[in-house]
Design an enzyme around this catalytic site. Structure first.
Site, PDB file in Angstrom:
ATOM      1  N   GLU A  94      -3.716 -11.650  59.996  1.00 29.59           N
ATOM      2  CA  GLU A  94      -4.473 -12.002  59.712  1.00 29.59           C
ATOM      3  C   GLU A  94      -5.991 -12.113  59.528  1.00 29.59           C
ATOM      4  OE1 GLU A  94      -2.300 -13.200  61.081  1.00 29.59           O
ATOM      5  OE2 GLU A  94      -0.535 -13.032  60.011  1.00 29.59           O
TER       6      GLU A  94
ATOM      7  N   GLN B 279       1.247 -16.182  55.315  1.00 28.14           N
ATOM      8  CA  GLN B 279       1.885 -16.759  55.706  1.00 28.14           C
ATOM      9  C   GLN B 279       2.975 -18.175  55.479  1.00 28.14           C
ATOM     10  OE1 GLN B 279       4.889 -14.952  56.911  1.00 28.14           O
ATOM     11  NE2 GLN B 279       5.463 -13.489  54.738  1.00 28.14           N
ATOM     12  N   PHE B 280       1.995 -18.356  56.408  1.00 31.74           N
ATOM     13  CA  PHE B 280       2.523 -19.775  56.866  1.00 31.74           C
ATOM     14  C   PHE B 280       0.536 -20.482  57.682  1.00 31.74           C
ATOM     15  CE2 PHE B 280       6.334 -18.870  56.699  1.00 31.74           C
ATOM     16  CZ  PHE B 280       7.045 -19.831  56.886  1.00 31.74           C
TER      17      PHE B 280
ATOM     18  N   ILE C 195      -2.917 -18.756  60.503  1.00 29.40           N
ATOM     19  CA  ILE C 195      -4.135 -18.796  60.288  1.00 29.40           C
ATOM     20  C   ILE C 195      -5.062 -18.606  61.412  1.00 29.40           C
ATOM     21  CG2 ILE C 195      -5.262 -21.703  59.934  1.00 29.40           C
ATOM     22  CD1 ILE C 195      -6.155 -20.671  57.224  1.00 29.40           C
TER      23      ILE C 195
ATOM     24  N   PRO D 187      -5.529 -16.447  63.460  1.00 29.59           N
ATOM     25  CA  PRO D 187      -6.005 -14.390  64.335  1.00 29.59           C
ATOM     26  C   PRO D 187      -7.163 -14.877  63.259  1.00 29.59           C
ATOM     27  CG  PRO D 187      -3.577 -15.131  64.421  1.00 29.59           C
ATOM     28  CD  PRO D 187      -4.279 -15.924  63.694  1.00 29.59           C
TER      29      PRO D 187
ATOM     30  N   HIS E 267       6.067 -23.630  61.997  1.00 27.06           N
ATOM     31  CA  HIS E 267       6.187 -23.993  60.541  1.00 27.06           C
ATOM     32  C   HIS E 267       6.039 -24.836  60.161  1.00 27.06           C
ATOM     33  CE1 HIS E 267       8.605 -20.163  61.969  1.00 27.06           C
ATOM     34  NE2 HIS E 267       7.926 -19.476  60.887  1.00 27.06           N
TER      35      HIS E 267
HETATM   36  C1  LIG Z   1       0.278 -14.567  63.350  1.00 26.68           C
HETATM   37  C2  LIG Z   1       2.024 -14.108  62.277  1.00 26.68           C
HETATM   38  N1  LIG Z   1       1.798 -13.761  61.407  1.00 26.68           N
HETATM   39  C3  LIG Z   1       2.745 -13.905  60.166  1.00 26.68           C
HETATM   40  C4  LIG Z   1       4.188 -13.989  60.691  1.00 26.68           C
HETATM   41  C5  LIG Z   1       5.113 -14.616  60.157  1.00 26.68           C
HETATM   42  N2  LIG Z   1       6.304 -12.826  60.027  1.00 26.68           N
HETATM   43  C6  LIG Z   1       7.310 -13.769  60.589  1.00 26.68           C
HETATM   44  S1  LIG Z   1       7.873 -12.287  61.890  1.00 26.68           S
HETATM   45  C7  LIG Z   1       7.111 -11.250  60.092  1.00 26.68           C
HETATM   46  C8  LIG Z   1       7.226  -9.639  60.190  1.00 26.68           C
HETATM   47  C9  LIG Z   1       7.286  -8.840  61.346  1.00 26.68           C
HETATM   48  O1  LIG Z   1       7.830  -7.505  61.166  1.00 26.68           O
HETATM   49  P1  LIG Z   1       7.883  -6.427  62.546  1.00 26.68           P
HETATM   50  O2  LIG Z   1       6.527  -6.286  63.604  1.00 26.68           O
HETATM   51  O3  LIG Z   1       8.119  -5.406  61.993  1.00 26.68           O
HETATM   52  O4  LIG Z   1       9.077  -6.972  63.018  1.00 26.68           O
HETATM   53  P2  LIG Z   1      10.477  -7.593  63.028  1.00 26.68           P
HETATM   54  O5  LIG Z   1      10.613  -8.538  61.991  1.00 26.68           O
HETATM   55  O6  LIG Z   1      11.269  -6.550  61.915  1.00 26.68           O
HETATM   56  O7  LIG Z   1      11.437  -7.163  64.264  1.00 26.68           O
HETATM   57  C10 LIG Z   1       6.193 -11.540  59.862  1.00 26.68           C
HETATM   58  C11 LIG Z   1       5.251 -11.181  58.781  1.00 26.68           C
HETATM   59  C12 LIG Z   1       4.617 -15.055  62.483  1.00 26.68           C
HETATM   60  N3  LIG Z   1       5.242 -14.882  62.579  1.00 26.68           N
HETATM   61  N4  LIG Z   1       3.169 -14.574  62.863  1.00 26.68           N
END
Ligand SMILES: Cc1ncc(C[n+]2csc(CCOP(=O)(O)OP(=O)(O)O)c2C)c(N)n1
Lengths: 425, 346
Positions: free
Chosen positions: B69, B91-92, B96, B98, B138
């Site tokens: 972020e 995304q949520f 925000i 970070p 969330h």
């Molecule tokens: C700081 C933050 N940004 C965005 C999200 C939303 N989000 C949750 S899981 C995810 C994807 C993560 O992917 P990855 O690190 O590859 O792990 P995987 O789920 O594939 O195990 C996102 C964008 C979050 N939880 N926290």
């Protein structure tokens, strides 16, 4: 924007995965080095001596289901059978809880289908006292460390048995007694925390080390890079695991930098040991973790392990992967199913057979079913008031300040005024 | 200023479609508008707010980003410095944080510290608020953190119509705007009665949305219900909850949808409070140091001699957003009703 020197216009590169919905997935050109080929450096060796290991793939189980090469951890059949059973339990647990969410019994769930080896084999390789800072997809650590399934399910249902008092989203476990840090919904925050724990352990002359996990997508967060910097500066006794399951939510690994290099290679610039491992090979995961733990425990320093694997299902119960990737990907993934691979190995050793596999599967299914029954006796999400209403205010601070006491009273008055059929416990 | 609408054709939209339509309308007119964020490209966003935009405008104008972020907002600031008009999605709103440094120290101060040499014409979209069993990561309402920062505008719509017009105005604005989308009302207005069937936007007047380009000016509140007994100041989801409480209780409340928190339509607030003599502030965010405190202070400073009762604040509690006790936390009809009784007592 004309240029006197007649330069060619720049173009912006935006990564694109190879397969989208409707495409046939074909991974035949994925480079999979043969099992046993990667050398195993001495654990005292400096990282610059084996940077190649960040670009190849440590693999132990070969096509004939034999354990081969210098990384073969030579585990006893009993240990192998325990690992197999733990992985099977994770899978059965995931299946049940996914279904429970679909049946409306809870709000959310995340499976680890196809990635079971990453957490389970690591749990076997670490000491029980080593501290884990997981992401949300390492339920295998808890299961392998013996956390009662019913406790995990209670948390998923936010029911009366939930030790987190319904405060956290399902699967965001916290299990200090199993060396498992409270999971955050915010990505990669656990990475520097693991380093801090490891630094504390080292500064106190302890013998315990820390391990942490994040997805490949999460390596983009600043916390990832802060963690690696701290770890190299203080040679923290920590193991960084990057679970490269190819997909974040709808974004493929290319959006975290995989088009240019590997995730293990992130370690090199920091002067940290980097290993790239076949994440669907439980023996390779075990061996790499053991090696990294040995380095940490002997004050040589941190290790980053990339576990090359595949997220075989949706990101979570809120996700439908057929919207953004080829439905053929999971079935054509060339590194196979980690449970199947360990089973085949045990069979090849003459230490396992179909009847025993079937008996184990039945026993695991029964264990999970019984746990679910016991958990549901404590309630499911949204049916009645599982937690005492005023527990909402517990744990904001150690001692409740006046404004929270006032707000708590306001909430209790409100409930009385509402006439809601919430039986206060 | 009034809403400027360039085509009379309207259609029914939910809030997600309206937000999507706002980006579509601005991207069609201004090639410098770009959309980026986690999962916003091919997939079209986890709430589908950017669906179809990449297919229409191409990968270099609508693209997925790495999950950082801080990086997303920093890159948006740099693109803005070049002359683009980025619309990054977080995304949520819970994710925000970070990006705080890039938002607070950079985007919000760029115009000031460079004396206008550089600006940050970026619009950060982010779904916020609870009511969806999303647990603590969330569900948060962090608007008060940003209204406290000078140099950043904060906008929160409560209907599809406003969402589209305000988002277009925000993107056209040359200063950084935080555009918070109340995700509980993406698909329909929510009256606070969580145990009743969900509604959609098809019957609400705010669900009738012009298909073309139009703006709802930033900084203008809207009286959504005229009344004499008490002024209720709200935004986002809480506008609908307040309207339901007025209907349920029969209290002749004047409900003002602030729509923009910074800059605030102080004239609309003063006008109403001088008329009703009572003021209640309602938000879902935590109470201490929340935007409601600012509103209460302003009303007290400017309308003190017109007030017949102390300003009442109805808010979320000062706890992290719980999972299972979501509805005990949410400032619903009972909490608002209790406060109404109190403020109307004498
Ligand atoms: C700081 C933050 N940004 C965005 C999200 C939303 N989000 C949750 S899981 C995810 C994807 C993560 O992917 P990855 O690190 O590859 O792990 P995987 O789920 O594939 O195990 C996102 C964008 C979050 N939880 N926290």
């Amino acid at each position: 924007m004309g240029d006197a020197r007649n330069l060619k216009p720049l173009t912006l590169h935006v990564p694109e995965p190879r397969f989208r919905p409707g495409d046939a997935a074909d991974f035949s050109d994925l480079e999979v080095p043969p099992a046993g080929a990667a050398p195993r450096p001495d654990t005292a060796a400096p990282p610059r001596d084996f940077t190649d290991l960040a670009y190849t793939m440590v693999r132990v189980l070969d096509e004939q289901h034999q354990a081969v090469g210098p990384w073969n951890p030579r585990l006893s059949p009993d240990t192998l059978r325990r690992m197999l059973r733990h992985m099977a339990t994770v899978r059965a647990f995931d299946e049940r809880m996914f279904r429970a969410q679909r049946q409306g019994k809870t709000s959310f769930y995340m499976k680890s289908l196809g990635e079971e080896a990453v957490a389970v084999a690591a749990a076997h390789a670490l000491d029980a006292e080593d501290m884990c800072f997981p992401s949300y997809r390492q339920q295998g650590l808890l299961i392998a460390r013996g956390c009662p399934l019913v406790d995990m399910m209670n948390q998923i249902y936010s029911n009366t048995g939930d030790k987190l008092q319904g405060k956290q989203l399902p699967i965001m476990y916290s299990e200090k007694r199993f060396g498992f840090f409270s999971i955050s919904g915010n990505l990669t925050t656990q990475y520097p925390q693991a380093v801090g724990w490891a630094m504390a352990s080292a500064s106190k002359g302890d013998t315990r080390i820390a391990a942490t996990w994040c997805g490949e997508g999460s390596t983009a967060e600043g916390d990832f890079h802060s963690a690696l910097t701290f770890a190299t500066v203080y040679r923290a006794p920590v193991i960084f695991n990057v679970v490269n399951n190819q997909w974040a939510i709808s974004s493929f690994s290319g959006f975290a930098g995989a088009e240019a290099t590997t995730f293990a290679a992130r370690a090199i610039g920091y002067g940290i040991a980097g290993l790239r491992v076949d994440g669907n090979d439980p023996l390779a995961v075990y061996a790499a973790t053991r090696w990294a733990a040995e380095r940490a425990r002997t004050n040589v320093g941190p290790t980053l392990i990339e576990h090359f694997t595949y997220r075989a299902e949706g990101h979570s119960t809120s996700d439908d992967p057929s919207q953004y990737r080829s439905t053929g990907e999971p079935t054509s993934w060339p590194l196979g199913d980690p449970i199947r691979r360990l089973k085949d190995h045990l069979v090849a050793l003459g230490e396992w057979d179909e009847p025993r596999q079937e008996a184990m599967d039945r026993a695991v299914a029964e264990e999970v079913r019984a746990a679910q029954k016991a958990a549901e006796a404590n309630g499911i999400l949204g049916h009645g008031l599982a937690q005492p209403l005023d527990s909402l205010f517990d744990g904001v601070f150690e001692e409740m300040p006046w404004h929270l006491r006032e707000q708590r009273q306001m909430m209790i008055d409100e409930e009385a005024a509402s006439g809601r059929p919430w039986d206060r416990k | 200023m009034t809403d400027v609408i360039d085509t009379p054709i309207t259609t029914r939209m939910n809030m997600i479609q309206a937000i999507n339509s706002a980006m579509d309308a601005t991207m069609a007119r201004d090639p410098d508008v770009i959309v980026m964020g986690e999962d916003v490209g091919y997939f079209g966003g986890v709430f589908r707010a950017t669906a179809g935009l990449q297919a229409k405008y191409g990968k270099t104008r609508v693209f997925d980003t790495p999950i950082t972020e801080c990086g997303i907002i920093g890159v948006a600031v740099g693109m803005g410095a070049y002359g683009l008009r980025p619309v990054p999605e977080i995304q949520f709103a819970d994710y925000i944080y970070p990006a705080l440094d890039q938002l607070v120290s950079e985007a919000a101060r760029l115009r000031y510290r460079s004396a206008g040499d550089f600006t940050a014409p970026i619009t950060v979209r982010s779904p916020y608020g609870g009511g969806i069993f999303g647990g603590q990561t969330h569900s948060q309402s962090p608007e008060g953190i940003f209204t406290h920062v000078s140099g950043i505008k904060t906008v929160i719509p409560s209907t599809p119509y406003d969402a589209k017009g305000l988002l277009i105005a925000a993107i056209a604005d040359n200063d950084p705007v935080l555009f918070l989308e109340p995700k509980r009302i993406y698909n329909g207005p929510f009256n606070g009665h969580w145990d009743r069937p969900a509604e959609n936007w098809s019957k609400h007047p705010g669900g009738e949305v012009p298909t073309g380009y139009y703006t709802v000016p930033l900084g203008e509140a809207k009286v959504v219900r005229a009344g004499e007994a008490v002024t209720m100041l709200a935004y986002g989801t809480m506008v609908h909850v307040c309207a339901q409480v007025a209907a349920d209780t029969g209290v002749d409340a004047e409900i003002i949808d602030l729509r923009t928190l910074v800059p605030l339509d102080i004239a609309a607030i003063e006008r109403s409070v001088r008329k009703t003599g009572r003021c209640m502030v309602v938000h879902e965010a935590t109470r201490t140091g929340g935007f409601g405190a600012e509103l209460a202070a302003l009303v007290q400073e400017r309308c003190f001699y017109h007030l017949e009762a102390p300003v009442e604040r109805v808010t979320g509690f000062d706890t992290p957003y719980p999972h299972s006790l979501e509805w005990a936390y949410f400032p619903g009809p009972v909490r608002i009703g209790q406060a109404l009784k109190k403020i109307l007592k004498d």
